[in-house]
Design an enzyme around this catalytic site. Structure first.
Site, PDB file in Angstrom:
ATOM      1  CD  GLU A 117       9.808  11.394  13.210  1.00 33.16           C
ATOM      2  OE1 GLU A 117      10.817  10.899  12.688  1.00 33.16           O
ATOM      3  OE2 GLU A 117       8.724  10.805  13.293  1.00 33.16           O
TER       4      GLU A 117
ATOM      5  CE  LYS B  25      -3.419   2.625   2.622  1.00 32.00           C
ATOM      6  NZ  LYS B  25      -2.550   3.846   2.668  1.00 32.00           N
TER       7      LYS B  25
ATOM      8  N   PRO C 228      -8.345   4.985   5.201  1.00 34.81           N
ATOM      9  CG  PRO C 228      -8.364   6.462   7.007  1.00 34.81           C
ATOM     10  CD  PRO C 228      -9.006   6.221   5.677  1.00 34.81           C
TER      11      PRO C 228
ATOM     12  CB  CYS D 170      12.383   8.154  10.401  1.00 30.40           C
ATOM     13  SG  CYS D 170      13.106   6.932   9.290  1.00 30.40           S
TER      14      CYS D 170
ATOM     15  CB  VAL E  53      -6.938   0.367   2.224  1.00 26.16           C
ATOM     16  CG1 VAL E  53      -5.868  -0.464   1.527  1.00 26.16           C
ATOM     17  CG2 VAL E  53      -8.120   0.600   1.290  1.00 26.16           C
TER      18      VAL E  53
ATOM     19  CD  GLU F 131      12.366   3.157   9.593  1.00 30.79           C
ATOM     20  OE1 GLU F 131      12.514   3.876  10.624  1.00 30.79           O
ATOM     21  OE2 GLU F 131      12.210   3.601   8.460  1.00 30.79           O
TER      22      GLU F 131
END
Length: 477
Positions: free
Chosen positions: A377, A171, A206, A281, A208, A247
């Site tokens: 973050e 996806k 969402p 990230c 899916v 991850e």
């Protein structure tokens, strides 16, 4: 692409060029029915074809995929620049060319990787027993990727999963669907990978992703994205006790020891933070500096930020492109403004740049190590500077985070290495060393994730181990 067919849909959603704000194209908007069809196709291909057991054929298909990616690289490059906002220079590295190398790596690894391991004989209850371990594909994989490095993220999941013999439903991210669909079309048209082995969905729904996470027919979920979403995926996957490989986010630190080359380290810290507009990230968004050298280093960072050229990502001279959309830019700006309101000092940046979704490289000092801007973050070109008193204090501040993805240490080699080994992260650069390559496992400690991508470890995420035994004199076939 579902079960080998390129499927259109009456429902579509736009993909926007983040450098201009203009609609680049429209992608099929898959819903629950398409997700279920893709899962069923992957399940059928895994259960009824020779894909999971034919290693030689998988090597052949991976080699075809590598060749096709090289042939189509320039088309993929232009699409990546337009849809992702990646600079042309980045596509010659981690945005495209280096990810293509991942496919080559796993094709080569599969030729030599041992799919069985002999444990020898043992005596039990007066008899001899010969034991061995066989490694086999884990099953159907649901792969969900983020928008920031879609080629890297897709191929770092697809190549080892396919090499292991798994079938996959991939996806793409809602913000970058076209590049992921292009990868699916390339595989459908230029490889012998059988129908159903790889299915690619684009969707803004969402439901899916939820279908992949909760389906009993999906054996493994691999997800790259935010830690908040990763927590939800892990909780949802618990219902079917499926393997989860995550991850997730990071809040990595650069530590400049007092014997570091400040000029070199400051350039590294500044320019890496602006790479892909901070949308990485593993980027080091906290800068830890000796308290006595704080002002000197802040000035060096500010000077380097002033050299960062932003603009059209197609221009080879552009270093920093845009953020992915207005929503992300508003999030970044909101965090910066709240930090200033809480007492942080804005040294430079802190403003939106139009047209497109650009944000100026931003430097903040007088930041509380426990504050939002130092703990959460940002995913934008924002660097916070935090002073420390000695090596122990630097390690303590670096480890003061729920994350543990990456980091950097600058200083005399022996001392820097000693400090690096005390920082709880999955990857670390010492004096600018680059660890990122197809053969190097990548992943995080703590809430930065579960498992590793790339390297031998990346292949083994998609393998199950089966232990077998025969009476002593027999030999396994």
């Amino acid at each position: 692409m579902i079960d080998g067919r390129l499927v259109t849909s009456k429902r579509t959603f736009p993909s926007v060029n983040p450098a201009t704000g203009e609609v680049l194209g429209y992608a099929p908007d898959a819903g629950l029915a398409e997700a279920e069809a893709a899962i069923a196709a992957a399940r059928r291909a895994f259960d009824t074809t020779s894909w999971p057991t034919d290693v030689e054929f998988r090597v052949h298909c991976l080699e075809q995929l590598h060749h096709a990616l090289l042939e189509q690289a320039e088309e993929l490059r232009e699409l990546t620049i337009a849809e992702v906002g990646a600079t042309r220079a980045l596509t010659h590295g981690p945005q495209l060319d280096e990810p293509i190398g991942i496919v080559r790596y796993y094709a080569d690894l599969l030729r030599t990787y041992p799919m069985s391991e002999d444990l020898g004989e043992m005596e039990s209850r007066g008899m001899r027993h010969h034991r061995w371990v066989e490694k086999e594909a884990a099953g159907v994989v649901g792969a969900i990727i983020a928008y920031n490095y879609p080629n890297q993220l897709a191929l770092a999941k697809l190549a080892p999963a396919l090499a292991a013999g798994c079938t996959v439903v991939l996806k793409g991210a809602p913000d970058t669907p076209l590049i992921t669909l292009a990868l699916g079309e390339l595989i459908a048209n230029h490889t012998d990978i059988p129908a159903g082995v790889l299915n690619v969905l684009s969707s803004s729904d969402p439901a899916v992703g939820a279908a992949l996470t909760t389906s009993r027919d999906v054996d493994v979920i691999t997800f790259t994205g935010s830690t908040a979403t990763g927590r939800k995926i892990m909780a949802a996957a618990a219902e079917t006790v499926k393997r989860v490989f995550l991850e997730l986010g990071g809040k990595s630190a650069v530590i400049m020891l007092d014997d570091a080359d400040f000029s070199m380290a400051s350039m590294f810290a500044a320019f890496s933070m602006c790479s892909h507009a901070g949308q990485g990230c593993a980027l080091t968004s906290r800068l830890l500096v000796p308290r006595k050298r704080h002002e000197e280093i802040v000035e060096l960072i500010a000077q380097n930020f002033a050299k960062v050229r932003h603009g059209d990502p197609a221009d080879p001279n552009t270093y920093m492109g845009p953020l992915i959309n207005e929503r992300q830019r508003d999030k970044v700006d909101g965090m910066v403004q709240r930090a200033v309101a809480a007492g942080a000092t804005l040294v430079t940046g802190g403003k939106k740049i139009d047209p497109g979704f650009f944000y100026a490289p931003t430097l903040l000092t007088n930041v509380d190590p426990d504050s939002e801007i130092a703990q959460e973050e940002v995913f934008g070109p924002v660097l916070v500077v935090i002073p420390f008193t000695d090596d122990d204090d630097a390690v303590r501040i670096a480890n003061n985070s729920i994350y543990g993805l990456s980091g950097s240490v600058f200083g005399s080699q022996h001392r820097a290495l000693s400090v690096a080994r005390r920082v709880r992260t999955g990857t670390l650069s010492i004096n600018g060393g680059n660890y990122f390559a197809p053969d190097a496992p990548f992943g995080g400690f703590k809430q930065s994730g579960v498992g590793r991508e790339m390297g031998v470890a990346g292949l083994e995420e998609f393998l199950e181990r089966k232990t077998l035994a025969l009476p002593g004199a027999a030999v396994a076939g």
